[in-house]
Design a protein around this motif. Structure first.
Motif, PDB file in Angstrom:
ATOM      1  N   LEU A  96       0.805  -1.213   0.000  1.00  3.03           N
ATOM      2  CA  LEU A  96       0.000   0.000   0.000  1.00  3.03           C
ATOM      3  C   LEU A  96       0.843   1.271   0.000  1.00  3.03           C
ATOM      4  O   LEU A  96       0.342   2.356   0.283  1.00  3.03           O
ATOM      5  CB  LEU A  96      -0.949   0.002   1.207  1.00  3.03           C
ATOM      6  N   GLY A 133       0.598   4.539   2.487  1.00  3.54           N
ATOM      7  CA  GLY A 133      -0.661   4.495   3.220  1.00  3.54           C
ATOM      8  C   GLY A 133      -0.878   3.138   3.862  1.00  3.54           C
ATOM      9  O   GLY A 133      -0.062   2.223   3.739  1.00  3.54           O
ATOM     10  N   ALA A 152      -4.335   0.308   5.119  1.00  6.67           N
ATOM     11  CA  ALA A 152      -5.755   0.033   4.901  1.00  6.67           C
ATOM     12  C   ALA A 152      -6.626   0.909   5.780  1.00  6.67           C
ATOM     13  O   ALA A 152      -7.755   1.255   5.418  1.00  6.67           O
ATOM     14  CB  ALA A 152      -6.041  -1.444   5.169  1.00  6.67           C
ATOM     15  N   ASP A 159      -6.308   3.954   6.368  1.00  3.03           N
ATOM     16  CA  ASP A 159      -6.490   5.263   5.743  1.00  3.03           C
ATOM     17  C   ASP A 159      -7.467   5.230   4.572  1.00  3.03           C
ATOM     18  O   ASP A 159      -7.748   6.269   3.982  1.00  3.03           O
ATOM     19  CB  ASP A 159      -5.147   5.790   5.211  1.00  3.03           C
ATOM     20  N   ARG A 160      -7.997   4.080   4.218  1.00  6.18           N
ATOM     21  CA  ARG A 160      -8.699   3.930   2.951  1.00  6.18           C
ATOM     22  C   ARG A 160     -10.156   3.511   3.114  1.00  6.18           C
ATOM     23  O   ARG A 160     -10.605   3.128   4.188  1.00  6.18           O
ATOM     24  CB  ARG A 160      -7.964   2.910   2.065  1.00  6.18           C
ATOM     25  N   THR A 161     -10.881   3.576   1.984  1.00  9.29           N
ATOM     26  CA  THR A 161     -12.256   3.099   1.886  1.00  9.29           C
ATOM     27  C   THR A 161     -12.311   2.050   0.789  1.00  9.29           C
ATOM     28  O   THR A 161     -11.706   2.215  -0.270  1.00  9.29           O
ATOM     29  CB  THR A 161     -13.201   4.268   1.535  1.00  9.29           C
ATOM     30  N   LEU A 191      -9.597   0.398  -3.482  1.00  8.69           N
ATOM     31  CA  LEU A 191      -9.238   0.955  -2.182  1.00  8.69           C
ATOM     32  C   LEU A 191      -8.844   2.402  -2.425  1.00  8.69           C
ATOM     33  O   LEU A 191      -7.823   2.679  -3.049  1.00  8.69           O
ATOM     34  CB  LEU A 191      -8.078   0.188  -1.551  1.00  8.69           C
ATOM     35  N   THR A 192      -9.668   3.335  -1.978  1.00  6.95           N
ATOM     36  CA  THR A 192      -9.433   4.750  -2.226  1.00  6.95           C
ATOM     37  C   THR A 192      -9.007   5.439  -0.943  1.00  6.95           C
ATOM     38  O   THR A 192      -9.309   4.997   0.158  1.00  6.95           O
ATOM     39  CB  THR A 192     -10.699   5.432  -2.767  1.00  6.95           C
ATOM     40  N   GLY A 193      -8.310   6.552  -1.112  1.00  4.44           N
ATOM     41  CA  GLY A 193      -7.854   7.323   0.032  1.00  4.44           C
ATOM     42  C   GLY A 193      -6.606   8.098  -0.333  1.00  4.44           C
ATOM     43  O   GLY A 193      -5.739   7.595  -1.060  1.00  4.44           O
ATOM     44  N   ALA A 214      -5.658   5.588  -5.810  1.00  6.91           N
ATOM     45  CA  ALA A 214      -6.615   4.503  -5.644  1.00  6.91           C
ATOM     46  C   ALA A 214      -5.943   3.215  -6.093  1.00  6.91           C
ATOM     47  O   ALA A 214      -5.256   3.182  -7.114  1.00  6.91           O
ATOM     48  CB  ALA A 214      -7.873   4.764  -6.459  1.00  6.91           C
ATOM     49  N   ARG A 246     -13.283  11.045  -8.167  1.00  7.61           N
ATOM     50  CA  ARG A 246     -12.404  11.522  -7.100  1.00  7.61           C
ATOM     51  C   ARG A 246     -12.558  13.019  -6.900  1.00  7.61           C
ATOM     52  O   ARG A 246     -12.483  13.795  -7.871  1.00  7.61           O
ATOM     53  CB  ARG A 246     -10.960  11.196  -7.462  1.00  7.61           C
TER      54      ARG A 246
END
Length: 300
Positions: A145, A148, A150, A152-154, A168-170, A174, A197
């Motif tokens: 990642l 970053g 997990a 930190d992400r959506t 996995l965005t953030g 992505a 985004r």
């Protein structure tokens, strides 16, 4: 100028999160606080009726639960006390799996509905894929990642149209995964799917290969973005305005034909600050607030 509309109440109470199926009959799932305890509840949006009894001890955080239609039957998955619970909303059949992942998503793996769990407190995340019916482990692989995690992400999915792909965005990037291949996707495997985004006072609509399809303009920065993409490439997008938590903007667009920046088609006013939002297949915008669950028909 966008059409100004008021959100209509669907249910009273304090709602932390809401999610909807991506196609077919519009089904919705919510997390709700009542009498000091959190519950999960499925709804038939066409009738406004609740589906089945509420699920007790349901998590409030959206990273801890997910809902969708992986292979024809609505499925909800959530974490509770070091276990991942998976329930078929129509039948009530439930299974429990060991683990406390940081993110959950749904996907299709080899034609089977699957639950995707991402364990990622460190940069080297672990992805585990289970069969949503039997609990069989279908895949397991490592994921880098970068800077970053997990946490930190959506996790995003739109089953069944997204198939084995989840995003996995953030932050500024992505990561899009093919859980069947156990790797990040290429432009070929990502054909036809999009990501939206927030960027300054706009939303950038891109294909998963990175090509920008169109720009949706806004009067201020946006957050809490949700999308609905149809079979004919039409796209419905809704997003909250930063600094104005009771206002949601919506855009009705065709990305492949939109060369010029496009302004919002609707401005939705909600009586209370929005905690979460979702778009149902019939074009209804759902907004979860501390004062109730609201619905606004943006199409039809």
């Amino acid at each position: 100028m966008p059409e100004s509309v008021q959100a209509a109440p669907l249910a009273d109470g304090s709602f932390d999160g809401v999610a909807a199926t991506a196609e077919g009959h519009p089904l919705v799932f919510t997390s709700r606080t009542a009498y000091g305890a959190n519950t999960g509840q499925a709804w038939d949006l066409a009738t406004g009726a609740m589906l089945g009894p509420p699920i007790p001890d349901f998590p409030a955080g959206r990273a801890e639960w997910t809902f969708g239609l992986p292979t024809g039957s609505p499925t909800v998955a959530w974490t509770h006390r070091d276990r991942v619970h998976v329930q078929d909303v129509r039948t009530g059949r439930e299974l429990a799996l060991d683990g406390q992942p940081d993110l959950l998503a749904l996907a299709v793996h080899g034609g089977r509905g699957a639950v995707v769990a991402i364990f990622g407190p460190a940069n080297d995340a672990e992805v585990v894929v289970w069969d949503a019916v039997t609990g069989d482990r279908l895949a397991e692989f490592a994921l880098w990642l970068g800077h970053g995690t997990a946490i930190d992400r959506t996790a995003l999915h739109a089953t069944p149209v997204s198939g084995p792909l989840i995003a996995l965005t953030g932050g500024a990037d992505a990561v899009v995964l093919d859980v069947e291949r156990g790797e990040e996707v290429t432009a070929r495997t990502a054909h036809g799917l999009i990501l939206v985004r927030p960027v300054e006072n706009a939303l950038h609509v891109r294909g998963l290969d990175g090509d920008r399809l169109t720009v949706l303009t806004a009067p201020a920065p946006c957050d809490r973005v949700t999308t609905l993409s149809g079979a004919t490439d039409d796209l419905l997008v809704a997003a909250g305005l930063e600094g104005d938590p009771c206002t949601i903007l919506a855009w009705d667009a065709v990305p492949s034909e939109s060369e010029m920046p496009l302004g919002p088609s609707h401005c939705v006013k909600v009586p209370a600050p929005v905690n979460d939002l979702a778009l149902a297949p019939d074009g209804t915008l759902l907004t979860a607030t501390d004062e109730g669950l609201y619905a606004t028909r943006l199409r039809g």
